[in-house]
Design a protein around this motif. Structure first.
Motif, PDB file in Angstrom:
ATOM      1  N   PHE A   1     -28.009 -73.777 -39.265  1.00  0.00           N
ATOM      2  CA  PHE A   1     -28.746 -73.890 -40.525  1.00  0.00           C
ATOM      3  C   PHE A   1     -29.884 -74.881 -40.362  1.00  0.00           C
ATOM      4  O   PHE A   1     -29.922 -75.671 -39.411  1.00  0.00           O
ATOM      5  CB  PHE A   1     -27.832 -74.320 -41.682  1.00  0.00           C
ATOM      6  CG  PHE A   1     -27.128 -75.630 -41.475  1.00  0.00           C
ATOM      7  CD1 PHE A   1     -27.732 -76.830 -41.812  1.00  0.00           C
ATOM      8  CD2 PHE A   1     -25.837 -75.665 -40.955  1.00  0.00           C
ATOM      9  CE1 PHE A   1     -27.085 -78.040 -41.633  1.00  0.00           C
ATOM     10  CE2 PHE A   1     -25.175 -76.873 -40.769  1.00  0.00           C
ATOM     11  CZ  PHE A   1     -25.802 -78.054 -41.105  1.00  0.00           C
ATOM     12  N   HIS A   2     -30.822 -74.843 -41.307  1.00  0.00           N
ATOM     13  CA  HIS A   2     -31.988 -75.741 -41.313  1.00  0.00           C
ATOM     14  C   HIS A   2     -32.130 -76.344 -42.704  1.00  0.00           C
ATOM     15  O   HIS A   2     -32.058 -75.625 -43.705  1.00  0.00           O
ATOM     16  CB  HIS A   2     -33.262 -74.973 -40.943  1.00  0.00           C
ATOM     17  CG  HIS A   2     -34.517 -75.782 -41.066  1.00  0.00           C
ATOM     18  ND1 HIS A   2     -34.821 -76.826 -40.215  1.00  0.00           N
ATOM     19  CD2 HIS A   2     -35.541 -75.702 -41.956  1.00  0.00           C
ATOM     20  CE1 HIS A   2     -35.984 -77.348 -40.570  1.00  0.00           C
ATOM     21  NE2 HIS A   2     -36.442 -76.692 -41.621  1.00  0.00           N
ATOM     22  N   ILE A   3     -32.296 -77.648 -42.761  1.00  0.00           N
ATOM     23  CA  ILE A   3     -32.519 -78.351 -44.028  1.00  0.00           C
ATOM     24  C   ILE A   3     -33.890 -79.008 -43.970  1.00  0.00           C
ATOM     25  O   ILE A   3     -34.186 -79.774 -43.046  1.00  0.00           O
ATOM     26  CB  ILE A   3     -31.425 -79.406 -44.283  1.00  0.00           C
ATOM     27  CG1 ILE A   3     -30.053 -78.738 -44.414  1.00  0.00           C
ATOM     28  CG2 ILE A   3     -31.745 -80.207 -45.555  1.00  0.00           C
ATOM     29  CD1 ILE A   3     -28.901 -79.703 -44.549  1.00  0.00           C
ATOM     30  N   LYS A   4     -34.721 -78.704 -44.966  1.00  0.00           N
ATOM     31  CA  LYS A   4     -36.074 -79.237 -45.016  1.00  0.00           C
ATOM     32  C   LYS A   4     -36.123 -80.587 -45.737  1.00  0.00           C
ATOM     33  O   LYS A   4     -35.258 -80.907 -46.557  1.00  0.00           O
ATOM     34  CB  LYS A   4     -36.995 -78.253 -45.745  1.00  0.00           C
ATOM     35  CG  LYS A   4     -37.117 -76.900 -45.083  1.00  0.00           C
ATOM     36  CD  LYS A   4     -37.982 -75.977 -45.932  1.00  0.00           C
ATOM     37  CE  LYS A   4     -38.074 -74.591 -45.333  1.00  0.00           C
ATOM     38  NZ  LYS A   4     -38.876 -73.678 -46.192  1.00  0.00           N
ATOM     39  N   LYS A   5     -37.156 -81.334 -45.445  1.00  0.00           N
ATOM     40  CA  LYS A   5     -37.388 -82.608 -46.118  1.00  0.00           C
ATOM     41  C   LYS A   5     -37.513 -82.389 -47.618  1.00  0.00           C
ATOM     42  O   LYS A   5     -38.208 -81.487 -48.078  1.00  0.00           O
ATOM     43  CB  LYS A   5     -38.665 -83.262 -45.582  1.00  0.00           C
ATOM     44  CG  LYS A   5     -38.986 -84.611 -46.200  1.00  0.00           C
ATOM     45  CD  LYS A   5     -40.245 -85.197 -45.592  1.00  0.00           C
ATOM     46  CE  LYS A   5     -40.571 -86.550 -46.212  1.00  0.00           C
ATOM     47  NZ  LYS A   5     -41.806 -87.140 -45.633  1.00  0.00           N
ATOM     48  N   GLY A   6     -36.809 -83.213 -48.399  1.00  0.00           N
ATOM     49  CA  GLY A   6     -36.897 -83.160 -49.853  1.00  0.00           C
ATOM     50  C   GLY A   6     -35.962 -82.179 -50.518  1.00  0.00           C
ATOM     51  O   GLY A   6     -35.908 -82.124 -51.754  1.00  0.00           O
ATOM     52  N   GLU A   7     -35.209 -81.400 -49.741  1.00  0.00           N
ATOM     53  CA  GLU A   7     -34.266 -80.456 -50.333  1.00  0.00           C
ATOM     54  C   GLU A   7     -32.986 -81.152 -50.767  1.00  0.00           C
ATOM     55  O   GLU A   7     -32.573 -82.153 -50.179  1.00  0.00           O
ATOM     56  CB  GLU A   7     -33.909 -79.355 -49.329  1.00  0.00           C
ATOM     57  CG  GLU A   7     -35.005 -78.345 -49.110  1.00  0.00           C
ATOM     58  CD  GLU A   7     -34.556 -77.177 -48.245  1.00  0.00           C
ATOM     59  OE1 GLU A   7     -35.011 -76.052 -48.520  1.00  0.00           O
ATOM     60  OE2 GLU A   7     -33.775 -77.386 -47.298  1.00  0.00           O
ATOM     61  N   THR A   8     -32.358 -80.605 -51.790  1.00  0.00           N
ATOM     62  CA  THR A   8     -31.015 -81.021 -52.184  1.00  0.00           C
ATOM     63  C   THR A   8     -30.056 -79.896 -51.818  1.00  0.00           C
ATOM     64  O   THR A   8     -30.180 -78.777 -52.327  1.00  0.00           O
ATOM     65  CB  THR A   8     -30.922 -81.319 -53.680  1.00  0.00           C
ATOM     66  OG1 THR A   8     -31.759 -82.438 -53.992  1.00  0.00           O
ATOM     67  CG2 THR A   8     -29.485 -81.657 -54.078  1.00  0.00           C
ATOM     68  N   VAL A   9     -29.134 -80.193 -50.931  1.00  0.00           N
ATOM     69  CA  VAL A   9     -28.179 -79.205 -50.444  1.00  0.00           C
ATOM     70  C   VAL A   9     -26.783 -79.645 -50.858  1.00  0.00           C
ATOM     71  O   VAL A   9     -26.359 -80.773 -50.566  1.00  0.00           O
ATOM     72  CB  VAL A   9     -28.254 -79.062 -48.912  1.00  0.00           C
ATOM     73  CG1 VAL A   9     -27.189 -78.086 -48.406  1.00  0.00           C
ATOM     74  CG2 VAL A   9     -29.653 -78.599 -48.494  1.00  0.00           C
ATOM     75  N   VAL A  10     -26.083 -78.769 -51.565  1.00  0.00           N
ATOM     76  CA  VAL A  10     -24.705 -79.045 -51.964  1.00  0.00           C
ATOM     77  C   VAL A  10     -23.767 -78.398 -50.957  1.00  0.00           C
ATOM     78  O   VAL A  10     -23.907 -77.214 -50.623  1.00  0.00           O
ATOM     79  CB  VAL A  10     -24.430 -78.535 -53.385  1.00  0.00           C
ATOM     80  CG1 VAL A  10     -22.935 -78.565 -53.688  1.00  0.00           C
ATOM     81  CG2 VAL A  10     -25.174 -79.390 -54.403  1.00  0.00           C
ATOM     82  N   LEU A  11     -22.838 -79.184 -50.455  1.00  0.00           N
ATOM     83  CA  LEU A  11     -21.872 -78.751 -49.451  1.00  0.00           C
ATOM     84  C   LEU A  11     -20.577 -78.378 -50.155  1.00  0.00           C
ATOM     85  O   LEU A  11     -19.954 -79.215 -50.810  1.00  0.00           O
ATOM     86  CB  LEU A  11     -21.664 -79.887 -48.444  1.00  0.00           C
ATOM     87  CG  LEU A  11     -20.758 -79.666 -47.246  1.00  0.00           C
ATOM     88  CD1 LEU A  11     -21.206 -78.464 -46.433  1.00  0.00           C
ATOM     89  CD2 LEU A  11     -20.758 -80.932 -46.373  1.00  0.00           C
ATOM     90  N   ARG A  12     -20.188 -77.103 -50.048  1.00  0.00           N
ATOM     91  CA  ARG A  12     -19.012 -76.597 -50.740  1.00  0.00           C
ATOM     92  C   ARG A  12     -17.979 -76.086 -49.737  1.00  0.00           C
ATOM     93  O   ARG A  12     -18.304 -75.756 -48.605  1.00  0.00           O
ATOM     94  CB  ARG A  12     -19.387 -75.440 -51.679  1.00  0.00           C
ATOM     95  CG  ARG A  12     -20.478 -75.750 -52.689  1.00  0.00           C
ATOM     96  CD  ARG A  12     -20.057 -76.791 -53.716  1.00  0.00           C
ATOM     97  NE  ARG A  12     -18.853 -76.393 -54.422  1.00  0.00           N
ATOM     98  CZ  ARG A  12     -18.852 -75.610 -55.488  1.00  0.00           C
ATOM     99  NH1 ARG A  12     -19.979 -75.114 -55.958  1.00  0.00           N
ATOM    100  NH2 ARG A  12     -17.711 -75.311 -56.097  1.00  0.00           N
TER     101      ARG A  12
END
Length: 223
Positions: free
Chosen positions: A22-33
């Motif tokens: 996976f890739h997470i960009k700067k400034g994103e909010t990612v919820v881990l479920r």
């Protein structure tokens, strides 16, 4: 900013993460479920450079995070300035003799001046309403006060990425409301947030994306 490519990890031969990409960009909010035991806490520890992929790669801002890389003092110091980790149980995070010392520890390790450390500590104490507790030992605090102290100790580092493991656990309703507002303020400030939570309301309010770890320990990122 954060790239996982076919990452696998196991405890004593038992898979905890299977082929995570996976890739997470700067400034994103990612919820881990995911269900209990699926590997959410393991993933957060890996993101923070506390454990490392057994297979696959984890890259942070283009640099692969490995045990050898994190033994490089200058890089590790920079990395831990960028990545803040608020543990589910604040007792696992707090270790200094007083609240003020706890808040000062990180900036002192960064090599900031005495004046800058003091300024950051005072600002955090005021913002989180902890000024009256500055001299208290963390172990004497209530659950909500411990959580706020743990958050304040990260705030004084001013990381660009905040990771949280079940941030609302063991908090009363008032403290939960405060923390939800604080998370929203971090998001509004452009911080990258990665939050492991079972709270559906928090997830729906904040999430740009959802990172799901399934019962079989496979990982899926969705909008």
């Amino acid at each position: 900013m954060i790239d996982f490519d076919d990452v696998c990890y196991a405890y004593d031969g038992e898979p905890v993460l299977r082929h995570a990409s996976f890739h997470i960009k700067k400034g994103e909010t990612v919820v881990l479920r995911g269900p209990n035991g699926a590997g959410k806490s393991t993933l957060l520890r890996m993101l923070n450079g506390l454990i490392y992929p057994e297979l696959g790669t984890y890259q942070f801002c283009g640099t692969e995070i490995t045990a050898a890389k994190m033994r490089e003092h200058r890089y590790a110091k920079w990395f831990h300035q960028q990545m803040g980790f608020v543990w589910q149980n604040p007792d696992a995070q707090l270790f200094c003799g007083s609240v003020a010392e706890e808040l000062a520890f990180g900036p002192e390790q960064m090599g900031l001046s005495t004046a800058e450390v003091k300024s950051r500590v005072e600002d955090a104490l005021e913002l989180l309403g902890l000024a009256h507790l500055r001299g208290r030992a963390p172990y004497t605090l209530s659950g909500g006060e411990k959580k706020k102290t743990a958050i304040a100790s990260i705030l004084t580092m001013n990381p660009s990425i905040w990771t949280f493991d079940e941030p609302l656990s063991a908090l009363d309703e008032k403290s939960q409301a405060w923390l939800c507002d604080f998370l929203q303020a971090l998001k509004d400030a452009g911080k990258t947030l990665i939050i492991a939570t079972h709270d559906v309301s928090l997830a729906s309010t904040l999430a740009d994306k959802t990172l799901t770890i399934h019962a079989d320990h496979s990982v899926e990122l969705s909008a």
